[in-house]
Design an enzyme around this catalytic site. Structure first.
Site, short mmCIF file in Angstrom:
data_model
loop_
_atom_site.label_atom_id
_atom_site.label_comp_id
_atom_site.label_asym_id
_atom_site.label_seq_id
_atom_site.Cartn_x
_atom_site.Cartn_y
_atom_site.Cartn_z
N GLU A 269 47.16 31.24 28.57
CA GLU A 269 48.35 30.60 28.72
C GLU A 269 48.09 29.41 29.64
O GLU A 269 48.91 28.48 29.84
CB GLU A 269 49.34 31.62 29.43
CG GLU A 269 50.08 32.72 28.51
CD GLU A 269 50.90 33.47 29.46
OE1 GLU A 269 50.98 33.57 30.66
OE2 GLU A 269 51.22 34.71 28.72
N ASP B 299 36.91 45.51 37.38
CA ASP B 299 36.19 46.59 37.85
C ASP B 299 36.49 47.68 37.07
O ASP B 299 37.67 47.81 36.34
CB ASP B 299 36.99 47.01 39.27
CG ASP B 299 36.15 48.34 39.94
OD1 ASP B 299 35.11 47.93 40.15
OD2 ASP B 299 36.56 49.13 40.25
C1 NOJ Z 1 32.58 49.30 40.80
C2 NOJ Z 1 32.61 48.57 42.01
O1 NOJ Z 1 31.60 47.72 41.81
C3 NOJ Z 1 32.35 49.55 43.07
O2 NOJ Z 1 31.83 49.05 44.09
C4 NOJ Z 1 33.30 50.48 43.16
O3 NOJ Z 1 32.98 51.60 44.16
C5 NOJ Z 1 33.65 51.08 41.74
N1 NOJ Z 1 33.67 50.44 40.88
C6 NOJ Z 1 35.14 51.99 42.14
O4 NOJ Z 1 35.99 50.82 42.01
#
Ligand code: NOJ
Length: 552
Positions: free
Chosen positions: A260, A209
């Site tokens: 790893e 993310d």
């Molecule tokens: C990207 C994620 O896909 C989204 O859903 C989220 O709100 C933001 N990052 C923050 O984590």
């Protein structure tokens, strides 16, 4: 499961767990729900699933606000349920990719709670991005950065007695999602350990993310917004909080961890970056295996933009020896069946044409080299739900915009599986955490299964052909000359077999040379005909907004 290079041309299905399948009837999808539908995913023909976060979370941002990275949200299941899901998926040759959220934690995470209990200079404070406020009484934020979810990017830290301190913490997203300080070695070590925790349980990889946002520019300089809001997921070029060179060092460390393992685990970065050239840097041989290519997603229904995105992406990935990825929908954007729909002057969307275009662009995308992501429900042709009741909305974008930005709830409505009344087979009761439109009965899996021409059967057939073909997935791509708004290329495999993929973006029939192929392997609509006229001989007629795969 022997092929270690599976990710280079895989089809990966994104599961948004709270909306996929609910096993216990509380209206929230869960891990046993996913396990119970693995046969469906196997029949669809996907190689892997990527599951959005299911960690312990107060759900201020749909689970992207994590309180404990080694625990499962009790509403969604247990660690034992995840073990069972992994085992059952692997039995069916389906790999499992989890979602890791390293840019920020939840403000309820123990680390942030420790910040609230301690003082400046403590180890806890250094794990987050905390700075003194500006102005005589420190009442102004340290810089002008905004939150991607509207409003300011900083919130003032409070003392245990509730009085404001002189310090502020950064949150590029909601105020309940404080950004971590990735210059801190403890933060780095902790996340390497979290990776190992889940790799040891047998997962095959992680989607990362906000991979492009973890490192901020030294000194945290103001950003010249120049009238542009930071778009939802940050495509602002050269912002001091996106796509900083320092992130690459983190991914080199992570790659060593993934390597790893036997077989090596893989990563896919969520990388909203300004150009395909910047994107490819994340896929250098000692960094991430793949990253999302949002440049292509945002090209929508524009032939020139699509073609340029494809060319630039392939060329830049070739330099670093990595396969591109392609995606049209996910849990953060309006579903492509609605996004691609023409909108008339009154603002109404033509959803019939939207779905027609979505099927065409999907088929075309499936023929591109590299791997492809499918977002749950797109195989049913689900549209975006724009008219959710306000009181049902949960996206922080809705709350932080003072109810002016409807945000992303409309693509997160629970899936219809069967039946004619709510929850349309989503779970054993009528509950679903977001209400489903009544028209979704006709779009359920049960209603489309075995129906000729249904979107579900169309996806199954296309994925079956893609898997069986050596020309698609891997293989070479060569553009064909065309007239009008038509994109066409040949894909050729090392063994010499080839497929021509055509996308007619016109709202009219086009005539194509018969030499392009005498057999249609699959088309996105019925509007395909091999014709013969006295004057012009044989040709292939491809209907409006239709894609087709051809062979001799
Ligand atoms: C990207 C994620 O896909 C989204 O859903 C989220 O709100 C933001 N990052 C923050 O984590």
């Amino acid at each position: 499961m022997k092929n270690n290079n599976w990710w280079r041309d895989a089809v990966i299905y994104q599961v948004y767990p709270r909306s996929f399948a609910d096993s216990d009837g509380d209206g929230i999808g869960d891990i046993p729900g996913i396990t119970s539908r693995l046969d469906y995913l196997h029949d669809l023909g996907v190689d892997a699933i990527w599951i959005s976060p299911f960690y312990d979370s107060p759900l201020h941002d749909g689970g992207y606000d994590v309180t404990d990275y080694r625990e499962v949200d009790p509403r969604l299941g247990t660690i034992a349920d995840v073990d069972e899901l992994i085992a059952q998926a692997h039995k069916r040759d389906i790999r499992v990719i989890m979602d890791i959220v390293p840019n920020h934690t939840s403000s309820e995470h123990e680390w942030f709670q420790e910040v609230l209990r301690s003082e400046r200079g403590s180890a806890a404070w250094d794990r987050y991005m905390i700075r003194p406020g500006k102005g005589a009484d420190h009442a102004e934020p340290p810089n002008n950065w905004k939150s991607v979810f509207h409003g300011g990017g900083w919130s003032r830290l409070k003392s245990p007695d509730g009085s404001p301190t002189d310090f502020w913490y950064l949150h590029l997203f909601d105020s309940t999602q404080p950004d971590l300080n990735w210059q801190n070695p403890e933060v780095r070590a902790e996340f390497r350990d979290i990776l190992r925790f889940w790799f040891d349980r047998g997962i095959d990889g992680f989607r990362i993310d906000v991979a492009h946002g973890m490192v901020k520019e030294e000194g945290l300089p103001d950003f010249d917004y120049d009238d542009t809001e930071p778009a939802l997921l940050g495509d602002a070029p050269h912002a001091p909080f996106w796509d900083q060179d320092g992130v690459h060092e983190i991914f080199r460390e992570w790659r060593l961890v993934a390597d790893e393992y036997t077989p090596p685990r893989i990563f896919c970065g969520e990388t909203w970056v300004p150009s395909p050239e910047r994107l490819a840097r994340y896929q250098r041989p000692d960094e991430l295996h793949t990253s999302f290519n949002f440049d292509y997603l945002t090209a929508n229904w524009e032939s020139k933009t699509l073609q340029k995105s494809i060319d630039d992406t392939i060329a830049n990935h070739e330099i670093v020896g990595a396969p591109p990825t392609w995606v049209l929908s996910n849990h953060d954007v309006h579903r492509h069946a609605s996004r691609l729909a023409p909108v008339d002057e009154a603002g109404d969307r033509d959803l019939h044409r939207g779905l027609r275009r979505a099927r065409a662009l999907t088929l075309f995308t499936m023929s591109l080299p590299g791997s492809m992501y499918i977002y749950q429900g797109e195989e049913l042709g689900l549209p975006e739900v724009f008219d959710l009741p306000d009181e049902a909305r949960q996206d922080p974008l809705w709350f932080r915009s003072n109810h002016t930005d409807i945000g992303r709830d409309g693509c997160r409505v629970p899936l219809p599986w069967s039946g004619t009344s709510p929850s349309y087979g989503f779970g054993p009761t009528s509950h679903s955490w977001l209400p489903q439109p009544a028209q979704w009965a006709e779009l359920s899996v049960e209603a489309q299964q075995g129906q000729d021409g249904s979107t579900l059967e169309f996806y199954r057939e296309a994925l079956r052909i893609r898997k069986a073909s050596t020309a698609l997935g891997g293989g070479d791509l060569k553009w064909l000359d065309h007239v009008g708004d038509v994109l066409a290329f040949t894909r050729t495999s090392a063994d010499g077999s080839s497929i021509i993929s055509v996308l007619n973006l016109n709202n009219d029939v086009v005539h194509l040379p018969i030499e392009w192929g005498r057999t249609a392997l699959i088309a996105s609509s019925d509007d395909i005909a091999f014709l013969k006229t006295e004057g012009s001989g044989e040709f292939l007629a491809v209907g409006p907004e239709t894609a087709v795969w051809l062979t001799q």
